[in-house]
Design a protein around this motif. Structure first.
Motif, mmCIF file in Angstrom:
data_model
loop_
_atom_site.group_PDB
_atom_site.id
_atom_site.type_symbol
_atom_site.label_atom_id
_atom_site.label_comp_id
_atom_site.label_asym_id
_atom_site.label_seq_id
_atom_site.Cartn_x
_atom_site.Cartn_y
_atom_site.Cartn_z
ATOM 1 N N GLU A 1 -6.633 7.095 1.178
ATOM 2 C CA GLU A 1 -5.925 6.025 2.120
ATOM 3 C C GLU A 1 -6.690 4.759 2.387
ATOM 4 O OE1 GLU A 1 -2.627 6.817 2.738
ATOM 5 O OE2 GLU A 1 -2.821 4.616 3.158
ATOM 6 N N GLU B 1 3.338 4.739 -0.506
ATOM 7 C CA GLU B 1 3.205 6.205 0.129
ATOM 8 C C GLU B 1 2.595 6.938 -0.891
ATOM 9 O OE1 GLU B 1 7.260 7.296 0.769
ATOM 10 O OE2 GLU B 1 6.662 9.480 0.994
ATOM 11 N N CYS C 1 0.939 -0.891 -0.042
ATOM 12 C CA CYS C 1 0.015 -0.021 0.068
ATOM 13 C C CYS C 1 1.034 1.372 0.115
ATOM 14 C CB CYS C 1 -1.227 0.077 1.329
ATOM 15 S SG CYS C 1 -1.854 1.303 1.445
ATOM 16 N N ILE D 1 -6.796 5.543 10.766
ATOM 17 C CA ILE D 1 -6.022 4.487 9.871
ATOM 18 C C ILE D 1 -5.264 3.453 11.097
ATOM 19 C CG2 ILE D 1 -3.711 4.362 8.774
ATOM 20 C CD1 ILE D 1 -5.768 5.878 7.131
ATOM 21 N N PRO E 1 1.418 5.149 5.815
ATOM 22 C CA PRO E 1 0.091 5.393 5.574
ATOM 23 C C PRO E 1 -0.701 6.596 6.180
ATOM 24 C CG PRO E 1 0.395 3.562 7.089
ATOM 25 C CD PRO E 1 1.690 4.097 6.615
ATOM 26 N N SER E 2 -0.019 7.299 7.269
ATOM 27 C CA SER E 2 -0.364 8.537 7.720
ATOM 28 C C SER E 2 -0.063 9.767 7.261
ATOM 29 C CB SER E 2 -0.075 8.234 9.505
ATOM 30 O OG SER E 2 1.189 8.646 9.436
ATOM 31 N N ARG F 1 -0.526 7.162 -1.410
ATOM 32 C CA ARG F 1 -1.833 6.375 -2.085
ATOM 33 C C ARG F 1 -1.808 5.719 -3.425
ATOM 34 N NH1 ARG F 1 -1.993 10.381 1.920
ATOM 35 N NH2 ARG F 1 -2.873 12.013 0.660
#
Lengths: 233, 289, 403
Positions: free
Chosen positions: A140, A83, A81, A172, A160-161, A85
């Motif tokens: 995301e 960076e 997943c 998340i 993800p954040s 998105r």
């Protein structure tokens, strides 16, 4: 499940990762933490086959995957997943999710879509909207959902954040916990160190392309260097 | 007067549908690989010649011959991608630009060697003319419109609904993410070249049936194709469809209501106009929708 | 540029190894013609006609110049009807190959380019089918042309169309080629002087194969008849498309292609009743014995019936033979030019030339033939009638123009 041994990676003549080793066992959640430029994303790219390592070994379920092309790595069940998105911006949310299941395209994927939409009810509302028009947090969710669509053996989350509002970061974190509780093996790269350590079982601390500390999340949280460098304490 | 207007509209749509087919091939290649595939016109001519000789040699009708030639064209497309463009995939864009120009010369000259210098017309046997209230609708032109429409619909379904089509769009929109999904971008490149060349062959056959195939025709065709791309938006499939029809009808109306001397100028005026007013093309840049 | 090779004629090959007799010599001429591309429909038949004439002359013993006998050989190049290419070919023929006599020349643009530089060269240029007026009207002393200029025929054609009862004429014609624009302008002038009205003049460019828009526009103006002119292939497309548009009014034209050339593009049905108003180029029906023999020999050699324009090139070779024999030299170009200027029509030529002051070429090196109306009937061109043409009067006017 994943074993990285003495991995070295160079961009041109400049080596940026100097002999990193770590491993992820099945069902574990491992965090790679460290400052910007520590080499975290570079390591992930090498695992996913986007760049070739210059030496060292990457083994997935006993098989060496270093230097394999990206699509072949993905087909083994390693799913990233990424960076930022990395949406397919002019496709709908539903199509983005469907593409996540590309490696399972001979199977019936409607059940998985339903599971992901249950995990992210917002995506069900937005199913026919273009992914490029969603907010950062929603994107995301699409990115995470898309990764889950592959039914991955190992799921890698790269920052993800990053760039999300604190409230969204909390969401998340909740989501990552849920995914972990589903039994998915996770490799998490984060700059939001405290969040990462709350989710992960074990962690490795990277500095300038080398592992400087490792241990359970608890041990790392209590490490004074980590505290002063990342946890502001 | 109304009859003349409708007649000109029909004429323009027939020509425009051929422009659309040419532009579709160019636009999907541009969308995926960012290559201005100048040799596309020569590939189209190759297809026209091949169809002509298949009809003569096998004694089959134009549609079966065209289907065979499209398969041949698809194969040729794969070979072009592997031999010419694949080796320079990571080099600066100028390399593929030069290769595109070189390919154009090579295919054009190969056509000369294989098929000779004579002009050929693809025989169809569609000679009937239907008249509806003064509107003359030659059977051949109706078939051209229908063929082009069928191919456009087939392409749309393929791109929108199939896994391969999804993969093509994914690569066009976000190459790195597509790889992470397990999409083999090299396979997608080959597929796109096969698809594009097959469409090009179809366009060549239609040009050969309506007009003629001869050395020099391909250059004009590819220029029109790129004009449509600028018009409709680089890489956009709906842009190619709408842009092709707009160009065909504009040319015809320019001949009819301004002056036939300006027919070819109109393509360039439209291009300049679009670049000034809406540089991204009348449709958004995307292979997506 | 494609070198087609030296066409050494069979007889010359046979004799050259034994070239012991001093009197047996070879004169090499240069041929420049469109052998590929759009002009090839005119250029290839010209080249074949020249080959045939050379073969016949050599078989009959060659050209008697003084006490020598010359066999002919030709160096042939493809000029693609392109001005630049044709100029390069002329340079190559004169400078490298060293030829003094240039033949062929089917197309106006390429020939015009060569004619504009040939005045300074030590060579004689014999022009075939290229019809732009300026090629000879410019007045170069070393250019001679067998085909009359376009406007000479256009004038006769305009009067003929009016005589057919046409009051309103729609014109669809090639835009950039001097031959066709000059013909068209002369036709319009003559037609209007006879009381007719031209309702529209629509044009098409050199690469166009789609004249549907122009024809639809003219159709809307409801003319009594159409006039369509240009190179064969394009005119054939225009007739095909006129037929597709359901146009029933008579269609006159000017292009001079063979029936076979038209039928490659348009069906016999689409062509039925179409007129071609041209100088009476080769036509075995309309012309005499020479023409019939020419057709027979051409067909035997090339397995194809000669195109109308091919005879202009065939006649070039016999004109050159007659002039060289009269001059008694192949090297003194001044003498050969003088002989050409004073030439009476040679007996071997195929076309029916109209001499001016008893001479084949007028003071500008231009020859004239009669004009005729041909109609397409049942898949073939049929000679209908000769059009009244005054070569002497036109030649007088011709001496006064330079373009």
């Amino acid at each position: 499940m994943l074993a990285v041994t003495d991995l070295r990676i160079a961009y041109g003549k400049t080596e940026v990762v100097h002999g990193v080793s770590f491993d992820v066992a099945a069902g574990e959640c491992i965090a790679l933490i460290g400052a910007n430029g520590a080499g975290k994303s570079t390591i992930l790219k090498a695992i996913c086959g986007l760049i070739p390592p210059s030496s060292g070994d990457i083994r997935f379920e006993g098989r060496s995957i270093g230097g394999l092309p990206g699509h072949a790595v993905a087909r083994l069940g390693i799913c990233m997943c990424p960076e930022g998105r990395q949406m397919f911006p002019e496709m709908t949310v539903l199509e983005n999710l469907q593409l996540g299941a590309y490696r399972r395209r001979s199977e019936d994927i409607s059940g998985t879509i339903d599971e992901v939409m249950t995990l992210f009810p917002r995506l069900r509302e937005r199913a026919s909207q273009l992914a490029g028009t969603l907010s950062g947090g929603e994107q995301e969710m699409v990115a995470i959902g898309r990764a889950l669509m592959a039914k991955p053996r190992l799921c890698i989350f790269d920052e993800p954040s990053l760039g999300l509002a604190p409230k969204v970061v909390d969401e998340i974190e909740e989501t990552l916990m849920k995914i972990k509780n589903l039994g998915v093996t996770i490799l998490l790269v984060e700059q939001a160190v405290s969040m990462a350590l709350r989710v992960a079982d074990r962690a490795y601390v990277l500095e300038a392309g080398e592992v400087v500390a490792s241990g359970t999340s608890q041990e790392i949280s209590n490490d004074s260097r980590v505290q002063s460098a990342y946890l502001g304490g | 007067m109304l009859v003349d207007l409708l007649q000109q509209l029909f004429n323009g749509l027939v020509i425009g549908s051929i422009y659309t087919l040419v532009a579709l091939g160019l636009t999907i290649i541009f969308g995926i690989l960012g290559i201005a595939h100048f040799a596309h016109g020569s590939v189209a001519m190759f297809g026209g010649y091949l169809t002509y000789f298949l009809i003569l040699a096998l004694g089959i009708g134009v549609f079966p011959a065209m289907a065979l030639a499209m398969a041949g064209g698809a194969l040729l497309g794969v070979v072009l991608e592997r031999v010419a463009y694949y080796p320079v995939r990571n080099a600066p864009p100028i390399n593929s630009f030069i290769i595109a120009l070189g390919l154009t010369l090579i295919i054009e000259k190969s056509n000369l060697l294989l098929f000779g210098v004579d002009q050929i017309i693809v025989p169809t046997g569609f000679n009937r003319i239907f008249t509806i209230g003064g509107l003359a609708l030659p059977e051949l032109r109706i078939y051209i419109l229908l063929t082009a429409a069928a191919l456009v619909v087939a392409l749309t379904i393929l791109i929108q609904k199939s896994w391969m089509g999804m993969a093509v769009r994914a690569v066009a929109q976000n190459r790195a993410a597509a790889i992470l999904m397990g999409i083999n971008v090299h396979a997608v490149s080959m597929f796109v070249f096969a698809l594009s060349s097959a469409l090009g062959v179809a366009a060549g056959v239609l040009v050969g049936a309506l007009f003629a195939i001869a050395p020099g025709v391909s250059g004009g065709l590819v220029v029109k194709g790129f004009a449509v791309l600028i018009l409709g938006g680089l890489g956009s499939i709906p842009g190619a469809i709408v842009g092709g029809l707009v160009l065909g009808v504009s040319e015809t109306f320019a001949s009819a209501f301004v002056s036939s001397a300006y027919k070819d100028v109109i393509a360039f005026l439209l291009m300049i106009g679009v670049l000034l007013v809406k540089p991204e093309g009348i449709m958004r840049r995307s292979v997506a929708r | 540029m494609r070198r087609l090779g030296v066409l050494t004629i069979a007889a010359a090959i046979a004799f050259s190894p034994l070239a012991t007799r001093a009197a047996e010599k070879t004169l090499t001429i240069g041929v420049s013609d469109a052998l590929s591309g759009g002009g090839a429909v005119y250029g290839v038949p010209e080249k074949r006609a020249i080959d045939l004439a050379i073969e016949q002359i050599n078989a009959a013993g060659g050209i008697a110049v003084g006490k020598d006998k010359y066999k002919l050989a030709a160096i042939v190049y493809d000029d693609k009807a392109d001005p630049t290419e044709a100029t390069n070919v002329a340079r190559k023929l004169i400078d490298r190959d060293g030829v003094k006599y240039l033949l062929g020349y089917c197309c106006s643009a390429s020939t015009g380019a060569v004619a504009s530089i040939i005045g300074r060269e030590d060579a004689i240029m014999l022009v075939g089918t290229a019809g732009a007026r300026a090629i000879t009207s410019a007045g170069h002393k070393n250019v001679f042309r067998t085909r009359p200029p376009g406007d000479y025929t256009g004038d006769a054609a305009g009067r003929f169309i009016a005589s057919q009862g046409v009051k309103r004429l729609g014109v669809v014609a090639a835009r950039d080629v001097a031959l066709f624009t000059q013909y068209r302008d002369a036709l319009i002038k003559a037609f209007e002087s006879e009381g007719g009205k031209v309702v529209a003049v629509e044009t098409f460019g050199g690469q166009d194969r789609d004249m549907t828009a122009q024809l639809t526009k003219v159709r809307g103006l409801e003319p009594d008849a159409y006039f369509i002119s240009g190179y064969v292939e394009q005119v054939a497309f225009a007739h095909r498309q006129a037929h597709e548009l359901g146009i029933k009014a008579p269609r006159f034209g000017f292009s001079g292609g063979s029936a076979a050339q038209f039928l490659r593009v348009a069906s016999a049905e689409a062509m039925e009743g179409v007129w071609d108003l041209i100088a009476i180029e080769f036509n075995a029906e309309a012309l005499g014995e020479n023409a019939k023999n020419y057709a027979k020999a051409y067909e035997a050699k090339w397995k194809e019936y000669p195109t109308p324009n091919s005879a202009f090139a065939y006649d070039q070779v016999y004109v050159l033979k007659a002039a060289l024999e009269a001059a008694g030299t192949v090297d003194d170009l001044e003498a050969v030019k003088k002989a050409l200027r004073n030439l009476t029509v040679p007996k071997e030529v195929v076309l029916r030339y109209l001499p001016v002051d008893g001479k084949m070429f007028d003071p500008k090196g231009q020859a004239y033939i009669s004009n005729g109306a041909f109609q397409f009937r049942n898949g073939n061109w049929v000679f209908v009638k000769e059009l009244p043409s005054d070569a002497a009067a036109y030649s007088k006017f011709f001496q006064t123009v330079r373009d």
